[in-house]
Structures are given as C-alpha cells and as structure tokens.
Design an enzyme around this catalytic site. Structure first.
Site, PDB file in Angstrom:
ATOM      1  N   HIS A 254      -7.664  -2.476   9.498  1.00 48.42           N
ATOM      2  CA  HIS A 254      -8.956  -3.064   9.120  1.00 48.42           C
ATOM      3  C   HIS A 254      -9.817  -3.301  10.369  1.00 48.42           C
ATOM      4  O   HIS A 254     -10.238  -4.431  10.627  1.00 48.42           O
ATOM      5  CB  HIS A 254      -8.749  -4.404   8.413  1.00 48.42           C
ATOM      6  CG  HIS A 254      -7.939  -4.341   7.167  1.00 48.42           C
ATOM      7  ND1 HIS A 254      -7.370  -5.452   6.588  1.00 48.42           N
ATOM      8  CD2 HIS A 254      -7.594  -3.296   6.368  1.00 48.42           C
ATOM      9  CE1 HIS A 254      -6.711  -5.109   5.496  1.00 48.42           C
ATOM     10  NE2 HIS A 254      -6.821  -3.794   5.341  1.00 48.42           N
TER      11      HIS A 254
ATOM     12  N   HIS B 226      -2.842   2.625   8.446  1.00 46.35           N
ATOM     13  CA  HIS B 226      -3.913   1.930   7.735  1.00 46.35           C
ATOM     14  C   HIS B 226      -4.202   0.611   8.446  1.00 46.35           C
ATOM     15  O   HIS B 226      -3.277  -0.149   8.759  1.00 46.35           O
ATOM     16  CB  HIS B 226      -3.509   1.654   6.285  1.00 46.35           C
ATOM     17  CG  HIS B 226      -4.405   0.663   5.616  1.00 46.35           C
ATOM     18  ND1 HIS B 226      -5.773   0.826   5.567  1.00 46.35           N
ATOM     19  CD2 HIS B 226      -4.159  -0.524   5.010  1.00 46.35           C
ATOM     20  CE1 HIS B 226      -6.305  -0.206   4.947  1.00 46.35           C
ATOM     21  NE2 HIS B 226      -5.355  -1.044   4.606  1.00 46.35           N
TER      22      HIS B 226
ATOM     23  N   GLU C   4       0.822  -1.217   0.000  1.00 45.56           N
ATOM     24  CA  GLU C   4       0.000   0.000   0.000  1.00 45.56           C
ATOM     25  C   GLU C   4       0.859   1.273   0.000  1.00 45.56           C
ATOM     26  O   GLU C   4       0.334   2.360   0.234  1.00 45.56           O
ATOM     27  CB  GLU C   4      -0.950   0.022   1.204  1.00 45.56           C
ATOM     28  CG  GLU C   4      -1.971  -1.107   1.237  1.00 45.56           C
ATOM     29  CD  GLU C   4      -3.033  -1.014   0.154  1.00 45.56           C
ATOM     30  OE1 GLU C   4      -2.880  -0.198  -0.773  1.00 45.56           O
ATOM     31  OE2 GLU C   4      -3.999  -1.784   0.235  1.00 45.56           O
TER      32      GLU C   4
ATOM     33  N   HIS D  21     -12.981  -2.172   2.291  1.00 48.72           N
ATOM     34  CA  HIS D  21     -11.589  -2.495   2.616  1.00 48.72           C
ATOM     35  C   HIS D  21     -11.204  -2.213   4.075  1.00 48.72           C
ATOM     36  O   HIS D  21     -10.927  -3.130   4.843  1.00 48.72           O
ATOM     37  CB  HIS D  21     -10.703  -1.720   1.640  1.00 48.72           C
ATOM     38  CG  HIS D  21      -9.241  -1.933   1.832  1.00 48.72           C
ATOM     39  ND1 HIS D  21      -8.299  -1.499   0.943  1.00 48.72           N
ATOM     40  CD2 HIS D  21      -8.535  -2.513   2.825  1.00 48.72           C
ATOM     41  CE1 HIS D  21      -7.092  -1.827   1.366  1.00 48.72           C
ATOM     42  NE2 HIS D  21      -7.216  -2.440   2.514  1.00 48.72           N
TER      43      HIS D  21
END
Ligand SMILES: [Zn+2]
Length: 207
Positions: free
Chosen positions: A95, A93, A74, A156
């Site tokens: 999840h 980042h 990423e 995502h």
C-alpha cells in the site's frame, strides 16, 4: 530454482524491506513465491512484516490447503495470478502512499512520463474497486494481470509480479516512484508566478 530454505529467508527479508521502504505499515501487504508447479509459500495473515519469522510462512496448494498456519487473506488474488501467468514466480502486494493515492483518486499511471519506465512499464492500469480479502479482488485483476506486471487496485493499493521476489519488489518501488513523480510534477506545474498587480505593489514599496 532456489531451494526452500533460501526462498523462506528471501520472503522474510523482502517483507521487512516493504516496511523499511515505507511501502506498507503495520500488518499491511503480502508476498508469495511459487515453490513448485502447484505449491506456494505465502506470508501469514495478521503478522506485521517486521516481526515475520521463517517459521511463520505458510505453504499452500492451488486450492489454498495448508498443513499449518493461515495464509494472507489476499491468497485468492495470488492464486489467480499464478493460474493465469505460468511465468510468474513471485507476487508482491503493498500500500505505498503515492501509488495508493492515485488508485483512490481513480487514476491509472502513465509510465511514458519517465524514460526509466517508458519501455518497461508503459502503463499501470487501475482495477475496479473490490473489497480487500475477498474473491472480488481476484476477479478485479483477472482481465489486467495477463498483460501487465503491475496493477493499481481500486481504492486499495498496488500489485506487482515477477520471475522472482527481487523483481516483483523492485517493480513495486518503481511504481511508487512513478506515482510520486506524476503527482509532484502536476503539483509543480500548478505553481504560478506572483500576480502582476501584487508584484507591482510590492515593487512600489507598498505594505
Ligand atoms: Zn491490501
């Protein structure tokens, strides 16, 4: 500006915290910090954060060139942010389950729901769906990240930025809590009382 040794230790520490706070599982998520005008320190590709060591971290320049190691897939998303936001020194980042559920459902977050987020985070917009690990993700956030420190990535996860890792990490936790309260409040609101007819039968001693 913290020195490189301190930044390396911070990246490892916050990587572990992402897992400990259940904001990621396995090798998910990635972190980066700006260590100079055009130099960055990034988590590597494919290494679970609970096994991350300072020597695993990857130094990259704005073109993604490295002396050693392979940065997170990423990295293009991180690079776009640093290019658009000179004030940003750290990117996170992850999840987290509740916020990712909102992104999967195609919903953005309304920070006005909580007094704690109303001013700091009035809105967490939703980026269009993009295939993880591709330039599409970078493109999906370009129109949003200039005005928002937190963005939901379509189908995502979540992206947060800040002046340092502690701020970006704290914002990730805040977004997750906001999503959790949003969904739980909706769930709570759907809880109706017992049907009056059923209640009458119960009170009448039936069954
Ligand atoms: Zn991801």
């Amino acid at each position: 500006m913290p020195n490189l040794v301190v930044l390396r230790r911070e990246l490892v520490r916050y990587g572990r915290l992402l897992g400990e706070r259940r904001l990621i599982v396995a090798a998910e998520g990635n972190l980066s910090v700006r260590i100079g005008g055009h130099a960055f320190l990034v988590t590597p590709s494919g290494v679970p954060k609970d096994r991350l060591r300072v020597q695993d971290l990857v130094e990259v320049d704005t073109r993604g060139r490295t002396a050693r190691g392979r940065p997170t897939s990423e990295w293009p998303m991180h690079r776009v942010i640093y290019g658009l936001r000179p004030d940003v020194r750290a990117v996170c980042h992850a999840h987290p389950a509740w916020a990712t559920a909102m992104a999967v459902a195609g919903r953005e977050l309304d920070g006005g729901l909580l007094t704690e987020t109303a001013a700091q985070l009035p809105r967490v917009p939703l980026a269009v769906r993009a295939e993880p690990g591709t330039e599409q993700v970078a493109a999906s956030i370009t129109g949003l990240i200039a005005d928002h420190d937190a963005v939901l990535l379509g189908d995502h996860g979540v992206l947060t930025v800040g002046p340092d890792l502690a701020s970006a990490f704290a914002l990730m936790e805040t977004v997750e809590r906001l999503a959790q309260v949003t969904l739980l409040s909706e769930f709570a609101a759907t809880g109706g009382s017992v049907d009056p007819d059923v209640l009458a039968r119960l009170m009448g001693g039936g069954a």
